[in-house]
Each structure stands twice: as structure tokens, then as C-alpha cells.
Scaffold this motif. Structure first.
Motif, PDB file in Angstrom:
ATOM      1  N   VAL A  57     -14.839 -28.435  22.426  1.00  0.00           N
ATOM      2  CA  VAL A  57     -15.710 -28.020  21.433  1.00  0.00           C
ATOM      3  C   VAL A  57     -14.840 -27.731  20.001  1.00  0.00           C
ATOM      4  N   ASN A  58     -15.455 -28.218  19.032  1.00  0.00           N
ATOM      5  CA  ASN A  58     -14.516 -28.237  17.612  1.00  0.00           C
ATOM      6  C   ASN A  58     -15.296 -27.807  16.578  1.00  0.00           C
ATOM      7  N   HIS A  59     -14.748 -27.372  15.344  1.00  0.00           N
ATOM      8  CA  HIS A  59     -15.462 -27.074  14.376  1.00  0.00           C
ATOM      9  C   HIS A  59     -14.221 -27.258  13.004  1.00  0.00           C
ATOM     10  N   PHE A  60     -14.177 -28.448  12.726  1.00  0.00           N
ATOM     11  CA  PHE A  60     -12.770 -28.666  11.612  1.00  0.00           C
ATOM     12  C   PHE A  60     -13.429 -27.992  10.414  1.00  0.00           C
ATOM     13  N   LYS A  61     -12.227 -28.128   9.376  1.00  0.00           N
ATOM     14  CA  LYS A  61     -12.331 -27.345   8.205  1.00  0.00           C
ATOM     15  C   LYS A  61     -13.467 -28.236   7.431  1.00  0.00           C
ATOM     16  N   SER A  62     -14.289 -27.155   6.678  1.00  0.00           N
ATOM     17  CA  SER A  62     -15.332 -27.831   5.684  1.00  0.00           C
ATOM     18  C   SER A  62     -14.781 -28.355   4.515  1.00  0.00           C
ATOM     19  N   LYS A  63     -15.875 -28.983   3.844  1.00  0.00           N
ATOM     20  CA  LYS A  63     -15.506 -29.780   2.581  1.00  0.00           C
ATOM     21  C   LYS A  63     -15.663 -28.744   1.274  1.00  0.00           C
ATOM     22  N   GLY A  64     -15.620 -27.538   1.705  1.00  0.00           N
ATOM     23  CA  GLY A  64     -16.056 -26.471   0.387  1.00  0.00           C
ATOM     24  C   GLY A  64     -14.729 -26.093  -0.017  1.00  0.00           C
ATOM     25  N   SER A  65     -14.709 -24.974  -1.093  1.00  0.00           N
ATOM     26  CA  SER A  65     -13.558 -24.117  -1.466  1.00  0.00           C
ATOM     27  C   SER A  65     -12.327 -25.234  -1.788  1.00  0.00           C
ATOM     28  N   CYS A  66     -12.448 -26.010  -2.487  1.00  0.00           N
ATOM     29  CA  CYS A  66     -11.472 -26.830  -2.919  1.00  0.00           C
ATOM     30  C   CYS A  66     -10.131 -26.660  -3.568  1.00  0.00           C
TER      31      CYS A  66
ATOM     32  N   ASN B 211      -4.697 -31.794  -0.277  1.00  0.00           N
ATOM     33  CA  ASN B 211      -6.010 -31.406   0.126  1.00  0.00           C
ATOM     34  C   ASN B 211      -7.100 -31.174  -0.833  1.00  0.00           C
ATOM     35  N   ALA B 212      -6.626 -31.641  -2.207  1.00  0.00           N
ATOM     36  CA  ALA B 212      -7.821 -31.808  -3.253  1.00  0.00           C
ATOM     37  C   ALA B 212      -8.497 -32.930  -3.158  1.00  0.00           C
ATOM     38  N   ASN B 213      -9.659 -33.083  -3.758  1.00  0.00           N
ATOM     39  CA  ASN B 213     -10.651 -34.040  -3.632  1.00  0.00           C
ATOM     40  C   ASN B 213      -9.835 -35.211  -4.296  1.00  0.00           C
ATOM     41  N   GLN B 214      -9.744 -36.340  -3.360  1.00  0.00           N
ATOM     42  CA  GLN B 214      -9.183 -37.595  -4.012  1.00  0.00           C
ATOM     43  C   GLN B 214     -10.029 -38.418  -4.699  1.00  0.00           C
ATOM     44  N   ASN B 215     -11.580 -38.183  -4.634  1.00  0.00           N
ATOM     45  CA  ASN B 215     -12.480 -38.893  -5.041  1.00  0.00           C
ATOM     46  C   ASN B 215     -12.698 -40.299  -4.530  1.00  0.00           C
ATOM     47  N   ASP B 216     -12.694 -40.296  -3.263  1.00  0.00           N
ATOM     48  CA  ASP B 216     -12.781 -41.387  -2.452  1.00  0.00           C
ATOM     49  C   ASP B 216     -14.038 -41.211  -1.585  1.00  0.00           C
ATOM     50  N   GLY B 217     -14.772 -40.241  -1.724  1.00  0.00           N
ATOM     51  CA  GLY B 217     -16.013 -40.078  -1.148  1.00  0.00           C
ATOM     52  C   GLY B 217     -15.779 -38.979   0.361  1.00  0.00           C
ATOM     53  N   GLN B 218     -14.581 -38.743   0.563  1.00  0.00           N
ATOM     54  CA  GLN B 218     -14.448 -37.622   1.698  1.00  0.00           C
ATOM     55  C   GLN B 218     -14.284 -36.295   1.234  1.00  0.00           C
ATOM     56  N   ALA B 219     -14.591 -35.773  -0.009  1.00  0.00           N
ATOM     57  CA  ALA B 219     -14.183 -34.657  -0.545  1.00  0.00           C
ATOM     58  C   ALA B 219     -12.786 -34.129  -0.381  1.00  0.00           C
ATOM     59  N   CYS B 220     -12.712 -32.611  -0.144  1.00  0.00           N
ATOM     60  CA  CYS B 220     -11.451 -32.044  -0.219  1.00  0.00           C
ATOM     61  C   CYS B 220     -11.299 -31.669   1.264  1.00  0.00           C
ATOM     62  N   TRP B 221     -10.138 -31.366   1.595  1.00  0.00           N
ATOM     63  CA  TRP B 221      -9.285 -30.744   2.899  1.00  0.00           C
ATOM     64  C   TRP B 221      -9.609 -32.127   3.809  1.00  0.00           C
TER      65      TRP B 221
ATOM     66  N   ALA C 214     -16.825 -34.303   8.901  1.00  0.00           N
ATOM     67  CA  ALA C 214     -16.567 -35.602   8.448  1.00  0.00           C
ATOM     68  C   ALA C 214     -17.407 -36.537   8.894  1.00  0.00           C
ATOM     69  N   TYR C 215     -17.684 -37.497   8.100  1.00  0.00           N
ATOM     70  CA  TYR C 215     -18.845 -38.425   8.266  1.00  0.00           C
ATOM     71  C   TYR C 215     -18.341 -39.605   9.035  1.00  0.00           C
ATOM     72  N   TYR C 216     -19.044 -40.420   9.379  1.00  0.00           N
ATOM     73  CA  TYR C 216     -18.770 -41.459  10.573  1.00  0.00           C
ATOM     74  C   TYR C 216     -17.700 -42.457   9.982  1.00  0.00           C
ATOM     75  N   GLN C 217     -17.589 -42.803   8.652  1.00  0.00           N
ATOM     76  CA  GLN C 217     -16.339 -43.881   8.223  1.00  0.00           C
ATOM     77  C   GLN C 217     -15.096 -43.031   7.991  1.00  0.00           C
TER      78      GLN C 217
END
Length: 582
Positions: free
Chosen positions: A431-440, A446-456, A487-490
Motif C-alpha cells: 500500500v502506497n501514498h506518494f507525494k502530493s502535487k501541492g506545496s510546490c 521538483n518545481a512545476n515543469q509545466n508539462d501537466g504533471q505539476a510539482c514533485w 499521479a495520473y494514468y499517463q
């Protein structure tokens, strides 16, 4: 034609050059010239006089505090890039009796507020009798461009699509009274498109394929609006439902376009609710469920408000009742939990209290998989595993990984190997819970690279790499990985699992979460490729993601018992055929 100068309060007075009667065209500025062809009026700050037909009066302060005008036929410029509608911001008894269909001549100052062009500080208003009725302009979602929407700002329109208008999101419903519609379901870009150019293109497309349906008010609603659209087990406004073409006035708020309906939106098709498929007797059912910060104070009625969850014992009871209803409905042999308070396993701990409540309501007497440590990592929240001891027996204590990214970002994973009753082949649930997309962070990988994956994203990829290395090093047999991977599917972490020997049991167009009116799945179940033949059934159980947030445990006014909106994430189910014959 009636020519009446409306009686204005002391704040309103006729200035030199203001309209003096209804017949004079002197100094008249058509609405299209006020709007212009750009996003902002070319007349900004100027005092002008214009003429138009009142399409709707929402003058009351609990409404919009103004009315909308639209050009008469003779004053239209026939330019598709300029709007023929305008908002008149005004208040007071002088305006309250002006009816739709009235020809109005008004003087005021051109302003822009939150992107909406309007007249403010009106100084002279003439009611000039009844005009020919304004017919709505037909618009379809998605808009061809932002300019197309801007060119109809303030105008009476009927919005439709080549497919039914879908309710795509409703997060602001209780606070601001509006919901989003689109032509079909909106998908989080990286759920169905590769990060980078493809996701960026879909994000732009999504922006043109959304419209807010408002409640004709600028105040917080006293009760939930649009109740003619409510349906389902909680009689709520569920996303995924469709509505019929809707007529109203196209308005704007900041970067979003919204419709102020002049006729109540009507339901077309209800949101689909899929029944849980019964489990075959020889199958092992595994579930993944983020339980939305289940904290129980000190476990004895005190310690409220909690750090991340319930604010009172009453809220905790409502939250617990919903979670119990959801988990018992799954009838799973193993349930991986996320966002449980990380306060150990003693009798008053959060996970123990939750399991005790489940066991009081369930035919399954669940046990808790425990590591050798007293807690799972050091974060406020942790993951957990509960299981049916009549079908599964732990081979040893649960294992944890507390190094690398799991020490400084992602929550500590928990792995439990089980012996299945009557079967020699063991099974491991991780069972897992990876780092969220908040607190960038502001910069770095790990900053937002503006590729749709947000930060971290880089840290989540690192977590995926470290997790698979650990599983291999520990020689965990027949691993099933599940949880909230944030993280989303792609996205890269999910693709890393797929590229390294694991199969995602869900499809790209399945979802467990709706954020910003876009559906996607942050929750996943992966099986090792060797287990793929044993997969007999998978399901996203749509208890939660389509339900309004106001129906969860925090709001007593809208709360209803049962599994719906027990969390903000939907549970996932996996059935494995697990017998000696397989």
C-alpha cells in the motif's frame, strides 16, 4: 414610444451631454463600440450614453446587482467579433421595476470588473417603452476560441453541443452557486494525454470546453441551487449527468465564462452509478481506498478539532459512519487504506477505532496488518492494511520502507505477505501514498515543469524506482501495488511501473477523482505481469468523485448516511482468481 426620465436618487444626476430623451441619437454609443473586438473595452473609463433592450433584470443585491442590455437590430454592427450585450451595474428602487423587453437609454462610466465589461455610476436613465423581443443566439461547446466567447459576452444565448452537455464539476456549488458543464466529460490532461505538448494542448482544449452555470446571484446561497437537476442516492448534483441545451446570458468572471440562466436548466440523463459486482467465492478481493484524513482525536471523545480531519466528535461520527458503509459494501478480503491518522495500533488509535466500527457492521471480522514499529513512518497520516483473517494469514509482520524519498516526501509504504487459505502460493499487498502535487518548490527538478504533471513529479518517479527495487530486494512474492500515487494514468511514475514489469488493471478512461471539473485517477492498482492471468475483475466504485463536496461528513445540513461522498476518492476493486487450479 414612451419617453420617461426615471426618478433617480440624489446619487444620480444628469450631466452635460447625458441622454435627455428617447428620440435623440445625439452622443449615442452603440453597445458593440463599447465592447470592441478585444478582451477589454476600448472605451474604458469614458462616460458614454447607450441604448438597448433589457434582456434580464437581476438588480437585487442578493442577485447580481444590475441588469443586461442588448442592442436593437438597428444599432447592431454585424461584426461577429464584437458583442451586442452589456451589463449595467446599478442598484436602488428606481431600477427594480424595469422589465425584460424594456428599451432603455442609459448614461454611465465604462468599467471592467473581473473581465466583465459594464457601465457603472449611471447618471441618467430613460425608459423608452417596449421593444421587439430579443432572440437568443445559438452557441455550441466547445467554443472555437476565447474570442468567440468574448464576442457574445453580455448577450442572450442558448448553449448546446453536438453531444449532451455534461455536468463536469460542482465544487463551488454550496459557496458560490454555480457548476461547470462541458461537451462530454472533461479529462485531466495527463490522464489521457502524454505529459508535455499533448497534455498542454488538451489543457487548452478543455478551457474552451467548459462553461459555468450560475444561480443569478453574487451571494452565498442559503440553500443549494439548481435542485431540479438533483438525483441519485443522495438527491444531489452529480457530475457525469447531462443537461438539455440551456438559455441565459453569457457573463464572465475573471478567466471563466459563465451563463446566467433565464430558464432553469433541465436534466437530460442521470449520472451513471455502477453496482458492485459480486465476488466469486474462490476469488481474493483487494480494495484501495483513500479515506480523507480519518483522525479520531484521542480516541476517547477528546482532541478536537483534529489536525487534518474531523472538527468535532459529531463530525467524526458522521465520517466514520460513511466510511463503514463504504468499506462493508466492498466485501473485500484486503483493504489498503490511505490518509489514516498515524497514531499507532493501540485500542484508541484511529485505525483500531475504524476497524472496530467496521467489524460491528460487517460479516467479515477484519484484522490489522502491523509492522514491528509502533507507527508507519513519522508523517501525520499513514497507510494501513486490514484483512479477513478467515481467508488470509500474515506470513510475518508487515514490512516498511523508510529510506530515500519515503523519508522526505512520499509516505512510508506498507507491505504484507499473506498465505491464502487452501492455496500454497502466497500473495503480497503493498500500500502506497506518494507525494502530493501541492506545496510546490520555486525551482529545481521538483518545481512545476509545466508539462501537466505539476510539482514533485521527479520525487514521485524516485519513489516508484525505490519501491520496485525494495520489492525485488525483499523478494516479496506475487506483489500487488495499490494506493494513491498522486499521479495520473499517463504520468511518469505510473508509466515507470508499466515499463518495469507491472500491469495497471484500469484503463485510461476510468477515474477515481474529479479536480477542477476534470476526471482522472490518482488511485491505481498494479499487479506483477505474472499475475495478469489471475485478474478476473476490476472496478472503480463511483461512490465519491461525482458527488458534491458539501455532502461529506463536514456539513450537517446536507449529510446523508450511506457510502456516497464518504471520501473525495473512489475506492478501487481488484478480484484475483486464487486457487491451486490456476
Amino acid at each position: 414610444m414612451k419617453k420617461t426620465l426615471l426618478s433617480l436618487s440624489a446619487l444620480f444626476f444628469a450631466l452635460p451631454g447625458a441622454a435627455q430623451n428617447c428620440d435623440s441619437e445625439a452622443g449615442l454609443t452603440p453597445i458593440a463600440q463599447i465592447q470592441g473586438s478585444a478582451s477589454q473595452s476600448p472605451k474604458l473609463g469614458e462616460q458614454i450614453t447607450t441604448l438597448g433592450v433589457v434582456t434580464q433584470n437581476w438588480i437585487a443585491q442578493e442577485q447580481l446587482g444590475g441588469l443586461f442590455l442588448q442592442s436593437t437590430q438597428q444599432h447592431q454592427d454585424n461584426d461577429s467579433n464584437t458583442s451586442e450585450g452589456l451589463f449595467i451595474k446599478a442598484s436602488g428602487k428606481v431600477y427594480q421595476d424595469i422589465k425584460a423587453g424594456t428599451l432603455l437609454k442609459v448614461t454611465g462610466t465604462v468599467s471592467e470588473t473581473d473581465g466583465l465589461t459594464m457601465l457603472t455610476n449611471t447618471t441618467a436613465v430613460f425608459e423608452c417603452g417596449q421593444a421587439e423581443a430579443v432572440s437568443p443566439v445559438e452557441l455550441k461547446l466547445p467554443f472555437t476560441s476565447e474570442q468567440q466567447a468574448e464576442a457574445h459576452e453580455g448577450m442572450l444565448v442558448t448553449v448546446s453541443a453536438d453531444q449532451p452537455l455534461t455536468i463536469s464539476g460542482h465544487y463551488p456549488l454550496a459557496r458560490h452557486g454555480y457548476f461547470d458543464v462541458s461537451a462530454g466529460r472533461l479529462w485531466t490532461p495527463t490522464q489521457i494525454a502524454k505529459p508535455g505538448a499533448a497534455a498542454q494542448a488538451l489543457a487548452k482544449s478543455n478551457q474552451l470546453n467548459r462553461l459555468q452555470i450560475d444561480d443569478n446571484s453574487q451571494t452565498q446561497p442559503q440553500q443549494l441551487p439548481h435542485q431540479q437537476l438533483f438525483h441519485g442516492p443522495q438527491n444531489s448534483l452529480r457530475s457525469g449527468a447531462t443537461i438539455k441545451p440551456v438559455t441565459g446570458i453569457l457573463s464572465q468572471f475573471r478567466d471563466d465564462y459563465r451563463l446566467q440562466p433565464t430558464t432553469a436548466p433541465q436534466l437530460d440523463q442521470r449520472s451513471q452509478i455502477t453496482a458492485i459486482v459480486p465476488k466469486l467465492s474462490d476469488n481474493i478481493r483487494i480494495a484501495s481506498f483513500n479515506v480523507l484524513n480519518y483522525f479520531n482525536g484521542d480516541g476517547q471523545g477528546n482532541g478536537f478539532p483534529t489536525e487534518r480531519g474531523a472538527r468535532s466528535p459529531a463530525q467524526l461520527q458522521r465520517q466514520q459512519d460513511k466510511l463503514v458503509a463504504a468499506i462493508t459494501a466492498l466485501k473485500a478480503d484486503v483493504v489498503g487504506l490511505m490518509e489514516v491518522e498515524n497514531d499507532g495500533f493501540e485500542p484508541h488509535s484511529a485505525i483500531r477505532e475504524l476497524v472496530d466500527a467496521i467489524n460491528d457492521a460487517s460479516r467479515i471480522d477484519y484484522a490489522i496488518a502491523q509492522p514491528r514499529s509502533t507507527r508507519v513512518g513519522t508523517d501525520q497520516i499513514s497507510v494501513g492494511i486490514i484483512y479477513n483473517p478467515q481467508r488470509l494469514t500474515p506470513v510475518s509482520h508487515a514490512a516498511t520502507l523508510e529510506q530515500g524519498s519515503f523519508r522526505r516526501g512520499s509516505r512510508v509504504p506498507l507491505a504484507q505477505t499473506f498465505k491464502v487459505e487452501g492455496v500454497e502460493q502466497p500473495l503480497t499487498v503493498v500500500v502506497n501514498h506518494f507525494k502530493s502535487k501541492g506545496s510546490c518548490p520555486d525551482d529545481g527538478i521538483n518545481a512545476n515543469q509545466n508539462d501537466g504533471q505539476a510539482c514533485w513529479n521527479a520525487l514521485r518517479v524516485e519513489s516508484a524506482q525505490e519501491l520496485l527495487s525494495w520489492i525485488e530486494q525483499q523478494q516479496l512474492p506475487n506483489p500487488v501495488l495499490l494506493g494513491d500515487f498522486n499521479a495520473y494514468y499517463q504520468e511518469d511514475p505510473i508509466q515507470y511501473f508499466i515499463e518495469n514489469g507491472y500491469h495497471n488493471v484500469s484503463d485510461a478512461k476510468e477515474y477515481s477523482y474529479v479536480y477542477d471539473s476534470q476526471a482522472g485517477s490518482l488511485d491505481h492498482i498494479f499487479v506483477h505481469q505474472s499475475l495478469v492471468p489471475k485478474v478476473s475483475h476490476t472496478q472503480h466504485v463511483n461512490f465519491n468523485a461525482d458527488e458534491p463536496a458539501s455532502y461529506d461528513y463536514r456539513d450537517a445540513d446536507y449529510y446523508q448516511p450511506g457510502p456516497y461522498r464518504s471520501s473525495d476518492h473512489d475506492p478501487l476493486l481488484l478480484d484475483l482468481s486464487w486457487s491451486e487450479d490456476d
